[in-house]
Design a protein around this motif. Sequence first.
Motif, PDB file in Angstrom:
ATOM      1  N   PHE A 151       0.828  -1.203   0.000  1.00  0.00           N
ATOM      2  CA  PHE A 151       0.000   0.000   0.000  1.00  0.00           C
ATOM      3  C   PHE A 151       0.863   1.254   0.000  1.00  0.00           C
ATOM      4  O   PHE A 151       1.859   1.342   0.725  1.00  0.00           O
ATOM      5  N   SER A 152       0.458   2.230  -0.815  1.00  0.00           N
ATOM      6  CA  SER A 152       1.103   3.529  -0.786  1.00  0.00           C
ATOM      7  C   SER A 152       0.831   4.212   0.543  1.00  0.00           C
ATOM      8  O   SER A 152      -0.171   3.928   1.221  1.00  0.00           O
ATOM      9  N   VAL A 153       1.715   5.130   0.907  1.00  0.00           N
ATOM     10  CA  VAL A 153       1.563   5.870   2.159  1.00  0.00           C
ATOM     11  C   VAL A 153       0.223   6.599   2.168  1.00  0.00           C
ATOM     12  O   VAL A 153      -0.171   7.236   1.189  1.00  0.00           O
ATOM     13  N   TYR A 189       6.218  -2.495   0.074  1.00  0.00           N
ATOM     14  CA  TYR A 189       6.275  -1.028   0.043  1.00  0.00           C
ATOM     15  C   TYR A 189       7.022  -0.536   1.272  1.00  0.00           C
ATOM     16  O   TYR A 189       6.554  -0.690   2.398  1.00  0.00           O
ATOM     17  N   ASN A 190       8.189   0.062   1.038  1.00  0.00           N
ATOM     18  CA  ASN A 190       9.014   0.562   2.134  1.00  0.00           C
ATOM     19  C   ASN A 190       8.937   2.080   2.280  1.00  0.00           C
ATOM     20  O   ASN A 190       9.766   2.682   2.965  1.00  0.00           O
ATOM     21  N   ASP A 255      11.464  -3.010  -7.865  1.00  0.00           N
ATOM     22  CA  ASP A 255      11.134  -1.725  -8.448  1.00  0.00           C
ATOM     23  C   ASP A 255      11.264  -0.673  -7.350  1.00  0.00           C
ATOM     24  O   ASP A 255      11.814  -0.958  -6.284  1.00  0.00           O
ATOM     25  N   ASP A 256      10.759   0.535  -7.577  1.00  0.00           N
ATOM     26  CA  ASP A 256      11.095   1.629  -6.668  1.00  0.00           C
ATOM     27  C   ASP A 256      10.588   1.424  -5.247  1.00  0.00           C
ATOM     28  O   ASP A 256      11.307   1.687  -4.280  1.00  0.00           O
ATOM     29  N   HIS A 257       9.355   0.919  -5.069  1.00  0.00           N
ATOM     30  CA  HIS A 257       8.809   0.814  -3.712  1.00  0.00           C
ATOM     31  C   HIS A 257       9.536  -0.240  -2.876  1.00  0.00           C
ATOM     32  O   HIS A 257       9.445  -0.188  -1.646  1.00  0.00           O
ATOM     33  N   ASP A 258      10.227  -1.183  -3.512  1.00  0.00           N
ATOM     34  CA  ASP A 258      11.080  -2.095  -2.753  1.00  0.00           C
ATOM     35  C   ASP A 258      12.220  -1.322  -2.084  1.00  0.00           C
ATOM     36  O   ASP A 258      12.853  -1.829  -1.152  1.00  0.00           O
ATOM     37  N   ILE A 533      -1.906  -6.079  -7.254  1.00  0.00           N
ATOM     38  CA  ILE A 533      -2.578  -7.163  -6.551  1.00  0.00           C
ATOM     39  C   ILE A 533      -3.042  -6.723  -5.166  1.00  0.00           C
ATOM     40  O   ILE A 533      -3.972  -7.287  -4.605  1.00  0.00           O
ATOM     41  N   THR A 534      -2.430  -5.673  -4.609  1.00  0.00           N
ATOM     42  CA  THR A 534      -2.802  -5.219  -3.270  1.00  0.00           C
ATOM     43  C   THR A 534      -3.065  -3.717  -3.205  1.00  0.00           C
ATOM     44  O   THR A 534      -4.024  -3.280  -2.572  1.00  0.00           O
ATOM     45  N   ASN A 535      -2.236  -2.897  -3.822  1.00  0.00           N
ATOM     46  CA  ASN A 535      -2.414  -1.447  -3.732  1.00  0.00           C
ATOM     47  C   ASN A 535      -3.713  -1.012  -4.399  1.00  0.00           C
ATOM     48  O   ASN A 535      -4.241  -1.713  -5.270  1.00  0.00           O
ATOM     49  N   LYS A 536      -4.201   0.141  -4.022  1.00  0.00           N
ATOM     50  CA  LYS A 536      -5.463   0.611  -4.568  1.00  0.00           C
ATOM     51  C   LYS A 536      -5.283   1.053  -6.022  1.00  0.00           C
ATOM     52  O   LYS A 536      -4.213   1.508  -6.418  1.00  0.00           O
ATOM     53  N   PRO A 537      -6.317   0.912  -6.850  1.00  0.00           N
ATOM     54  CA  PRO A 537      -6.252   1.315  -8.245  1.00  0.00           C
ATOM     55  C   PRO A 537      -6.356   2.831  -8.381  1.00  0.00           C
ATOM     56  O   PRO A 537      -6.731   3.526  -7.423  1.00  0.00           O
ATOM     57  N   PRO A 538      -6.060   3.361  -9.572  1.00  0.00           N
ATOM     58  CA  PRO A 538      -6.237   4.797  -9.792  1.00  0.00           C
ATOM     59  C   PRO A 538      -7.715   5.143  -9.864  1.00  0.00           C
ATOM     60  O   PRO A 538      -8.562   4.266 -10.066  1.00  0.00           O
ATOM     61  N   PRO A 539      -8.064   6.405  -9.730  1.00  0.00           N
ATOM     62  CA  PRO A 539      -9.482   6.799  -9.859  1.00  0.00           C
ATOM     63  C   PRO A 539     -10.015   6.470 -11.251  1.00  0.00           C
ATOM     64  O   PRO A 539      -9.263   6.403 -12.230  1.00  0.00           O
ATOM     65  N   LYS A 540     -11.331   6.289 -11.324  1.00  0.00           N
ATOM     66  CA  LYS A 540     -11.965   5.971 -12.605  1.00  0.00           C
ATOM     67  C   LYS A 540     -11.607   6.966 -13.705  1.00  0.00           C
ATOM     68  O   LYS A 540     -11.335   6.546 -14.841  1.00  0.00           O
TER      69      LYS A 540
END
Length: 691
Positions: A151-153, A189-190, A255-258, A533-540
Amino acid sequence: MGIDQYDGAMPSSQQRHPESNIDGIDPVLILCGPLINYQHMDYSGNGVRWNGSVLIVTKPTQSTPRLEYGPAQSRGESMSTDGLKLYQDPDKAFWRFSLEVPLTDMQAEWSYAIQNIRFLSDVHGKDGRRSFFVPGADESMRIMFHSCNGFSVGTDEDFWSGPALWNDVLRTHEKRPFHVMIGGGDQIYNDGVRVNGPLKPWTAIGNPHKRRTFPFDNKMRAECDEYYFQNYVRWYSTEPFASGNAAIPQVNIWDDHDIIDGFGSYTDHFMKCAVFRGIGGVSFKYYCLFQHHTAPPVSTFTTDAPQTMSANGKGTTDADPRQTENTYVYKRTADDPSWIVGKTPGPYVEERSRSLYMRLGKRIAFCGIDARTERTRHVINYPETYDLIFERLEREIKAANGAIKHLILLLGVPIAYPRLAWLENVLSSPLIAPLRLLNKRFGVAGGLFNQFDGNVDLLDDLDDHYTARQHKPERRELILRLQKLAQQHAVRVTILGGDVHLAACGRFYSNGAHDTPAENDPRYMANIISSAITNKPPPKPVANLLARRNKIHHLRDGNTDETLLDMFNEQPGGVMKGAANNKCTMPSRNYACITEIPDNAPEVPNGISGTNNEIPIDHTGKEGKNRPKTRKDKGHHPLHDGEVNAGTKHAAADGVSNQGNFKGGLNVSIRVEIDNTSRNGETQGYGLCSK
């Protein structure tokens, strides 16, 4: 494989103790794991052998843990292997168990258990026993692909039901087992290290010059080390993700969030600051251990140990006595056979890139490109790294003597994707400067600008894309080299990509100047986009905007076009995720299943086997600006029989089917979440076949 050892200050713990499983010996206390990885397939001897590993993290111990494994249905034929200590400090120890499994004519289930252990969490199977599946010797692997597993912050994790889709992964695994699980980056996500971790005071520094020159001393390194370790233990012990880690062998790139959000894509002068280089080293350490089951560097970057501040002749950092105190690090003299190691260290991580090559069974080759270690705002990978990768692919495909029919290429971000150059231009234009000044002085539009270099926060994401303005020449060269490889060796290339938090399928294909059916077209490459697979999708509106930007794009070779496939024929479970007319981008959490269609598979009903609407072709043979233009709707229609009825009615949609009209093709299912408030993670499947 030759090995060497670094002599730390814990010599007694370096010795193996076979008596560790004798009654009366204290049990090994497990902090995290088991985690199972796939390493490579060995076709060199008599028979085919699968090679993998299991990792556990324990409290420090004088005992050497032992793992026993064997065919699940025949407990009497078990084998055992002692753990190899990869790393130990006063708080924890990492142990790797190497597995070698002979393949038989049929798929087989193997079980494993670690002796004399006690779990310090609730994540374990009955008696600690787990099982995994390997394919038959003449079969290809069944593949699960995912990305953005965190998850993003600031995300409401409870509202999004945590990692709920892993429940569906496990259900699908029960129906037809996966043999390998490919992580496309951001397995963890770190980013919290700057919000509630040791980088919070540094992030709060308002003066950009002071932030850039802030030292990353050994104290900050130790604090970041503890943060990254604990975050890995927390996430990799979270169910149902933890059960997937123990049952489906993993193959990962990062990738970057790792590391941290946007790493590598900020301005060069800021990326070279001590703090970024320091967390690059710390994150690489735990990426090696948790995601690759390999020993980390002896030391990582700090500003108060000059020997760590630049790479030595071996492409790593020299030892810092403070970091090696009471610490053991296993050191080997040979690289893992699945690695393709870059020649020179990255610009912000004092390590060489590690791309991957391995066989995924009989007919599928796999290559994962490490597109983060060498990344800058203007470079994704060094030219010499691409040379190493394609030299390895050429060598392996030739050595297989025609057995390899598919190459699956893993990239961290999509490569066949709608352009957003106009948005890049707006966000980097002088028009943003007044708003940036107001943000700096008064906090206006705080959510628009990042806390690192003060630029628009979205720019680092756009700069990550292969379709970003500065990456287009590199992108074009990679596509052309893949097409050449496909043509010379009659290998179908399928590309996997994540990062963008929605599902889609892009395709490269010969333009209308070439009278080439897609099934015989070496330029045809599907880009399966599965994220997150876990983080939220972008807005519609974002997904709908991308769909409107889904034009027919022309590669500057004069021969290749690209566009997204219309494959989302209906909304998942009837729940509206985007506009009704958006058939090509799906803003909902998802993962992908890939299953080979064997030569003896039965034909499927006419739902997949219809013929395409033929499109008039101009055979002028002209290229470049003078080439003939294809009918503008061509790329939005099926290009071959495997794309006909792509979506919920396709035979591949269920995620387990191996039936189809393309013998030897790959059935692809993108499993899309229906309701993010359900912790069961129910999904709707959308299918297609990549010939």
